[in-house]
Scaffold this motif. Structure first.
Motif, PDB file in Angstrom:
ATOM      1  N   ASN A  79       0.624  -1.254  -0.144  1.00  0.00           N
ATOM      2  CA  ASN A  79       0.103   0.080   0.182  1.00  0.00           C
ATOM      3  C   ASN A  79       1.163   1.719   0.306  1.00  0.00           C
ATOM      4  O   ASN A  79       1.747   1.550   0.793  1.00  0.00           O
ATOM      5  CB  ASN A  79      -1.071  -0.182   1.289  1.00  0.00           C
ATOM      6  CG  ASN A  79      -2.056   1.394   0.951  1.00  0.00           C
ATOM      7  OD1 ASN A  79      -1.835   2.357   0.177  1.00  0.00           O
ATOM      8  ND2 ASN A  79      -2.792   1.182   1.860  1.00  0.00           N
ATOM      9  N   GLY A  80       0.722   1.984  -0.902  1.00  0.00           N
ATOM     10  CA  GLY A  80       1.784   3.366  -1.186  1.00  0.00           C
ATOM     11  C   GLY A  80       1.141   4.270   0.246  1.00  0.00           C
ATOM     12  O   GLY A  80       2.873   4.773   0.164  1.00  0.00           O
ATOM     13  N   SER A  81       0.329   4.738   0.925  1.00  0.00           N
ATOM     14  CA  SER A  81       0.798   5.211   1.651  1.00  0.00           C
ATOM     15  C   SER A  81       1.296   4.787   3.157  1.00  0.00           C
ATOM     16  O   SER A  81       1.087   5.384   4.194  1.00  0.00           O
ATOM     17  CB  SER A  81      -0.775   5.912   2.527  1.00  0.00           C
ATOM     18  OG  SER A  81      -1.903   4.334   2.583  1.00  0.00           O
ATOM     19  N   GLU A  82       1.216   3.331   3.020  1.00  0.00           N
ATOM     20  CA  GLU A  82       2.234   2.645   4.559  1.00  0.00           C
ATOM     21  C   GLU A  82       3.557   3.022   3.580  1.00  0.00           C
ATOM     22  O   GLU A  82       4.385   2.698   5.004  1.00  0.00           O
ATOM     23  CB  GLU A  82       1.642   1.120   4.008  1.00  0.00           C
ATOM     24  CG  GLU A  82       0.104   1.382   4.983  1.00  0.00           C
ATOM     25  CD  GLU A  82       0.229  -0.745   4.770  1.00  0.00           C
ATOM     26  OE1 GLU A  82       0.574  -1.083   4.756  1.00  0.00           O
ATOM     27  OE2 GLU A  82      -1.682  -0.480   5.153  1.00  0.00           O
ATOM     28  N   GLU A  83       4.008   3.375   2.296  1.00  0.00           N
ATOM     29  CA  GLU A  83       5.348   3.258   2.095  1.00  0.00           C
ATOM     30  C   GLU A  83       5.998   4.106   2.242  1.00  0.00           C
ATOM     31  O   GLU A  83       7.521   4.115   2.621  1.00  0.00           O
ATOM     32  CB  GLU A  83       5.384   2.072   1.228  1.00  0.00           C
ATOM     33  CG  GLU A  83       4.902   0.565   1.008  1.00  0.00           C
ATOM     34  CD  GLU A  83       6.330  -0.175   1.529  1.00  0.00           C
ATOM     35  OE1 GLU A  83       7.256  -0.117   1.873  1.00  0.00           O
ATOM     36  OE2 GLU A  83       5.566  -1.031   2.745  1.00  0.00           O
ATOM     37  N   LEU A  84       5.032   4.892   1.869  1.00  0.00           N
ATOM     38  CA  LEU A  84       5.663   6.578   1.560  1.00  0.00           C
ATOM     39  C   LEU A  84       4.674   7.799   2.521  1.00  0.00           C
ATOM     40  O   LEU A  84       4.309   7.496   2.916  1.00  0.00           O
ATOM     41  CB  LEU A  84       5.386   6.849   0.127  1.00  0.00           C
ATOM     42  CG  LEU A  84       5.898   5.861  -1.344  1.00  0.00           C
ATOM     43  CD1 LEU A  84       5.585   6.407  -2.277  1.00  0.00           C
ATOM     44  CD2 LEU A  84       7.049   5.985  -0.940  1.00  0.00           C
TER      45      LEU A  84
END
Length: 170
Positions: free
Chosen positions: A52-57
């Motif tokens: 999930n992009g919001s968890e990575e970035l």
């Protein structure tokens, strides 16, 4: 030495050579980034798991950089409009702001990259980071190129334009 050029509109395209060249450049940029985003979509659809992009970035950092990017687009358009209205003072102001915002974008991206690289999340970490670094890295190079060109146009190029404009209007 004077470089010969023509500013007349070409009958086959309805555009001047300069404007036609800019449109060709923009078309090549669209094709390049379309290929990268198509690759991203194919890699994501074909992947069995995708983070999930919001968890990575960092969403706030990405939001801030998006605002910086959009604002720099507005200042670039304002610089162009000022140049068209022969207001060289405002042209230099807006182009200077565009250059400054470009540096702000790259500085934020530097901190973002540093955080991930120190955490061991480099391009070889997984496919997500491979495509992330490819797309954002190429975009960063695009911005560096813009800084170089705009810095020239802000400095010696502005004087050249002003002189050329005065010569053509007299």
């Amino acid at each position: 030495m004077e470089i010969p050029y023509t500013v007349e509109v070409r009958p086959d395209t309805g555009l001047s050579n300069g404007k036609f060249g800019v449109w060709l450049f923009l078309a090549s940029e669209v094709m390049l980034f379309a290929a990268l985003f198509s690759s991203y979509i194919l890699l994501r659809v074909g992947s069995t798991e995708w983070p999930n992009g919001s968890e990575e970035l960092s969403v706030p950092m990405a939001f801030f950089n998006t605002v910086v990017l959009i604002t720099s687009s507005v200042t670039m358009v304002m610089a162009w409009a000022s140049l068209k209205m022969n207001d060289f003072g405002k042209f230099r102001l807006y182009l200077g702001l565009t250059i400054l915002l470009s540096f702000v974008f790259l500085i934020v991206k530097y901190f973002e990259y540093s955080h991930h690289l120190h955490a061991g999340e480099g391009p070889s970490h997984n496919t997500y980071y491979a495509i992330y670094y490819t797309i954002t890295g190429l975009h960063g190079l695009h911005i560096v190129g813009g800084i170089v060109v705009n810095s020239y146009l802000w400095g010696p190029g502005a004087k050249m334009w002003k002189t050329a404009k005065e010569r053509f209007t007299n």
